[in-house]
Design a protein around this motif. Structure first.
Motif, PDB file in Angstrom:
ATOM      1  N   SER A 140     -52.443  81.639 -50.379  1.00  0.00           N
ATOM      2  CA  SER A 140     -53.154  83.123 -50.399  1.00  0.00           C
ATOM      3  C   SER A 140     -52.287  83.892 -51.054  1.00  0.00           C
ATOM      4  O   SER A 140     -52.634  84.906 -51.713  1.00  0.00           O
ATOM      5  CB  SER A 140     -53.184  83.475 -48.863  1.00  0.00           C
ATOM      6  N   TRP A 141     -50.761  83.677 -51.386  1.00  0.00           N
ATOM      7  CA  TRP A 141     -50.080  84.568 -52.012  1.00  0.00           C
ATOM      8  C   TRP A 141     -50.438  84.598 -53.408  1.00  0.00           C
ATOM      9  O   TRP A 141     -50.316  85.431 -54.229  1.00  0.00           O
ATOM     10  CB  TRP A 141     -48.490  84.205 -51.645  1.00  0.00           C
ATOM     11  N   GLN A 176     -53.892  86.629 -43.971  1.00  0.00           N
ATOM     12  CA  GLN A 176     -53.812  86.388 -45.108  1.00  0.00           C
ATOM     13  C   GLN A 176     -54.829  85.520 -45.915  1.00  0.00           C
ATOM     14  O   GLN A 176     -55.317  85.882 -47.242  1.00  0.00           O
ATOM     15  CB  GLN A 176     -52.482  85.572 -45.439  1.00  0.00           C
TER      16      GLN A 176
END
Length: 470
Positions: A390-391, A453
């Motif tokens: 997700s990051w 997230q």
């Protein structure tokens, strides 16, 4: 305000994140006689077609040729050539038909959609909202009053009292989803976060006890600011958060990439004019390291001071997201810009070929160890889990990331790596809820931060992909 690139009006459109199963071969849609003949020939089978030509030529070739060996040779070569030609022609026709017929390239099974039907994302959002409504915790605390929110993870033993971390992420989710009905009130969540404030101010995670910590305080302040809490009400808490976040008072926090980026993101929402923001931005940019395995591009490890730790896609993505947001709020000097752009380039140079399962997307765990103020010989240990895919997706979707890719001629690499990260995010959810540690029942399995997230990354990708009709 969403940029034109975020609205998907640029020339790039990434592929669908969910892998599409192969569609069984079908007859070409072209109704012309040549197409029907080639389709029939391909359907007959390449070997059968070649054998038929061989038999025909062997029977009609004149006996005046030098013996039967020559007849066998001529007929055999002709039959083999016919087989190869039939296979190539049929394959070419199928490929052209597939490229020209959207129905052949559409997903099959549960993902198959009729023309004009909505995609799967609205259902994922609706399912996530229903789950959060069903599992919201409402507890009457004798000291704090009624608390409405969530614990750290969904599915904990009920009733579990709301925590600052779980409720802050839940509030973020509600704001992302738009609170479609009145079953949950963002006002109740905001009131709960204020009631969960520690007696001396600030907030801490459940495992951190009664001492406020800057990363949790900044997370809560960012959620409160996003929900509409006035700057005047936030001012005192912002001051407490920033005054204690120095190397002298919180060295472990100031040296942690995760902590600094979390505080920076939260304060950019809650106190965009705070004097500490440029200081944190410079500390983050200065903490980048050179990676000799990726053309000496700068990236980040888990620490901002030596020992930095190995290069990390997770911490590089967190730094890129924080620096990109800081650039929009504070402006950007040459050093911060160079560090941010090199971080994007580093993410685009993943050496693996499968970018939905590559090592850059591996989830990580780390510890933030701080001396306890009441007993400096003992340490408080905060275990932090990271949803890496997700990051990485959020870093590549940052407005400045595509600009770097275009300037360097890496648009295709950007698209492929974004597709892989989004596919990995999508694969981790079930009905809009993400799970951590599927094989370890002792771990918290459905953390609120992971669902936030995941939903945030998919939402950002969907907004980026949006194309107006007509």
């Amino acid at each position: 305000m969403l940029s034109q690139q975020q609205l998907g009006r640029g020339p790039l459109r990434a592929r669908q994140p969910r892998p599409t199963p192969p569609v069984p071969d079908a007859e070409p849609p072209d109704g012309s006689p040549p197409a029907r003949f080639v389709g029939w020939l391909g359907g007959l089978g390449c070997v059968a077609a070649g054998y038929g030509v061989f038999q025909f030529l062997f029977s009609v070739l004149p006996g005046s040729l030098d013996g039967s060996a020559a007849r066998y040779l001529i007929a055999g070569v002709s039959g083999l050539g016919t087989s190869v030609a039939a296979w190539l022609a049929a394959a070419l026709l199928r490929a052209r038909a597939a490229a020209g017929d959207p129905a052949r390239t559409a997903p099959v099974g549960p993902a198959a959609l009729a023309p004009g039907a909505p995609g799967p994302l609205p259902q994922v959002f609706a399912s996530a909202y229903d789950t959060l409504v069903d599992q919201v915790s409402v507890v009457d605390d004798p000291e704090r009053g009624r608390l409405t929110g969530w614990p750290h993870s969904l599915g904990e033993n009920m009733p579990s009292p709301p925590t600052p971390v779980g409720t802050a992420y839940g509030l973020h989710i509600m704001l992302d989803l738009g609170v479609p009905d009145g079953r949950l009130s963002t006002g109740d969540l905001v009131d709960t976060l204020w009631r969960l404030r520690l007696p001396d101010g600030g907030w801490s995670a459940r495992s951190q006890g009664s001492e406020a910590r800057p990363e949790v305080t900044a997370l809560v302040l960012g959620a409160l600011a996003r929900a509409g809490t006035s700057a005047e009400r936030l001012t005192a808490e912002v001051e407490r958060c920033t005054s204690g976040f120095t190397r002298g008072q919180d060295r472990a926090g100031r040296e942690s990439t995760h902590v600094v980026t979390t505080v920076l993101r939260g304060l950019l929402r809650a106190a965009p004019r705070s004097e500490v923001l440029p200081v944190l931005r410079e500390a983050l940019a200065d903490g980048a390291i050179s990676d000799p395995h990726r053309d000496h591009r700068r990236c980040w490890g888990y620490r901002l001071h030596a020992p930095y730790g190995p290069p990390s896609a997770l911490h590089t993505a967190q730094a890129v997201v924080a620096l990109d947001r800081a650039a929009r709020v504070l402006g950007e000097n040459a050093g911060a810009r160079a560090a941010r752009e090199d971080g994007v380039r580093w993410l685009l140079t993943c050496p693996e070929t499968s970018h939905d399962t590559c090592a850059d997307l591996r989830n990580l765990q780390e510890e933030v160890r701080r001396p306890r103020t009441d007993d400096p010989l003992r340490h408080e240990v905060l275990n932090v889990r990271h949803f890496t895919a997700s990051w990485v997706a959020r870093a590549l979707l940052a407005p400045g990331a595509l600009a770097v890719a275009r300037a360097d001629g890496l648009e295709e690499e950007w698209r492929v790596r974004l597709d892989g990260a989004v596919a990995a995010v999508w694969a981790g959810q079930t009905d809009g809820i993400w799970l951590w540690g599927r094989g370890d029942s002792a771990e918290l399995r459905r953390p609120m931060w992971m669902t936030y997230q995941g939903l945030s990354a998919l939402r950002a990708h969907a907004v980026w992909m949006y194309q107006p009709v007509g």
